[in-house]
Design a protein around this motif. Structure first.
Motif, PDB file in Angstrom:
ATOM      1  N   TRP A  27      -0.097 -10.555   2.821  1.00 28.17           N
ATOM      2  CA  TRP A  27       0.301  -9.779   1.742  1.00 28.17           C
ATOM      3  C   TRP A  27       1.329 -10.256   1.091  1.00 28.17           C
ATOM      4  O   TRP A  27       1.570 -10.333  -0.169  1.00 28.17           O
TER       5      TRP A  27
ATOM      6  N   LYS B 197       2.444   5.051   5.152  1.00 29.81           N
ATOM      7  CA  LYS B 197       1.778   5.828   6.284  1.00 29.81           C
ATOM      8  C   LYS B 197       1.220   4.420   7.173  1.00 29.81           C
ATOM      9  O   LYS B 197       0.674   3.541   6.408  1.00 29.81           O
ATOM     10  N   GLU B 198       1.377   4.516   8.496  1.00 31.04           N
ATOM     11  CA  GLU B 198       0.812   3.453   9.210  1.00 31.04           C
ATOM     12  C   GLU B 198      -0.597   3.132   9.096  1.00 31.04           C
ATOM     13  O   GLU B 198      -0.943   1.863   9.117  1.00 31.04           O
ATOM     14  N   GLU B 199      -1.355   4.104   8.895  1.00 30.90           N
ATOM     15  CA  GLU B 199      -2.724   3.751   8.542  1.00 30.90           C
ATOM     16  C   GLU B 199      -3.110   2.969   7.372  1.00 30.90           C
ATOM     17  O   GLU B 199      -3.772   2.172   7.229  1.00 30.90           O
ATOM     18  N   ASP B 200      -2.442   3.203   6.438  1.00 35.12           N
ATOM     19  CA  ASP B 200      -2.399   2.477   4.972  1.00 35.12           C
ATOM     20  C   ASP B 200      -1.787   1.044   5.509  1.00 35.12           C
ATOM     21  O   ASP B 200      -2.469   0.037   4.675  1.00 35.12           O
TER      22      ASP B 200
ATOM     23  N   ALA C  83      -1.845  -0.552   8.083  1.00 37.73           N
ATOM     24  CA  ALA C  83      -3.041  -1.066   9.085  1.00 37.73           C
ATOM     25  C   ALA C  83      -4.061  -1.724   8.084  1.00 37.73           C
ATOM     26  O   ALA C  83      -4.816  -2.516   8.610  1.00 37.73           O
ATOM     27  N   LYS C  84      -4.229  -1.413   6.823  1.00 44.15           N
ATOM     28  CA  LYS C  84      -5.286  -1.833   6.196  1.00 44.15           C
ATOM     29  C   LYS C  84      -5.190  -3.443   5.496  1.00 44.15           C
ATOM     30  O   LYS C  84      -6.142  -3.813   5.161  1.00 44.15           O
ATOM     31  N   TYR C  85      -3.848  -3.830   5.841  1.00 44.06           N
ATOM     32  CA  TYR C  85      -3.582  -5.090   5.312  1.00 44.06           C
ATOM     33  C   TYR C  85      -2.896  -6.064   6.253  1.00 44.06           C
ATOM     34  O   TYR C  85      -2.545  -5.603   7.251  1.00 44.06           O
ATOM     35  N   ASP C  86      -3.038  -7.230   6.147  1.00 44.28           N
ATOM     36  CA  ASP C  86      -2.588  -8.476   6.883  1.00 44.28           C
ATOM     37  C   ASP C  86      -1.119  -8.605   6.327  1.00 44.28           C
ATOM     38  O   ASP C  86      -1.039  -9.269   5.303  1.00 44.28           O
TER      39      ASP C  86
ATOM     40  N   LYS D  17       6.989  -4.442   7.791  1.00 43.11           N
ATOM     41  CA  LYS D  17       6.271  -3.245   8.074  1.00 43.11           C
ATOM     42  C   LYS D  17       7.376  -2.125   8.613  1.00 43.11           C
ATOM     43  O   LYS D  17       7.048  -0.980   8.152  1.00 43.11           O
TER      44      LYS D  17
END
Length: 175
Positions: free
Chosen positions: A127, A115-118, A120-123, A106
């Motif tokens: 992944w 981006k942090e928000e992108d 955050a969409k994944y484990d 990460k």
């Protein structure tokens, strides 16, 4: 000169000296193999298994793992459409995916502008598909393939190749 420029230059030399031949797209040894993408396996893996061009369908990914459906899809294509009748899952010693650190990954993603928000969409741990033990991973992958509802009953063997010597260790024979 870019990396691509070097590859294109090498390809031109290859084409000039290669005497091509028509070959079947079916696996001549009737094998589908799932193995790792580790660069140390290039010009090492196939000779260690006695494989030559056209012998097997080889699927390579990080850690010879099943994350999502893509590796399963490729194995299915090999079994249904491309002449394979058996599957080998071949891990290797000293795999870079063993002990993969999701938090470190990460941080590297953030450093490269993701981006942090992108993220955050994944484990991220799921992944990347890391694992603790190469042999345990091979055995888990064998079971995932054997238990997948779209894979027919075929032998699925699990092996480890020593990244230094090329010696194969059979973890699971399936007949």
């Amino acid at each position: 000169m870019t990396i691509l420029d070097g590859i294109l230059e090498d390809n031109k030399k290859f084409v000039e000296s290669f005497e091509g031949e028509e070959m079947s797209h079916h696996a001549q040894k009737k094998l589908a193999i799932l193995t790792c993408m580790d660069c140390r396996l290039i010009d090492f893996f196939e000779p260690a298994l006695g494989l030559e061009r056209g012998d097997a369908k080889i699927v390579r990914n990080a850690g010879n793992s099943i994350v999502g459906e893509d590796a399963i899809r490729s194995i299915g294509a090999a079994l249904y459409n491309l002449g394979a009748e058996e599957v080998l899952v071949v891990g290797h010693t000293e795999c870079g995916m063993a002990g993969a650190d999701a938090e470190a990954l990460k941080e590297k993603m953030l450093a490269r502008g993701i981006k942090e928000e992108d993220i955050a969409k994944y484990d991220i741990a799921e992944w990347i598909g890391g694992f603790d033990d190469e042999e345990e991973n091979v055995l888990n992958v064998v079971e995932k393939i054997k238990n997948h509802p779209l894979i027919p009953e075929v032998p699925v063997h699990g092996l480890i190749i020593d990244i230094v010597t090329g010696e194969l260790k059979v973890l699971k024979e399936d007949y």
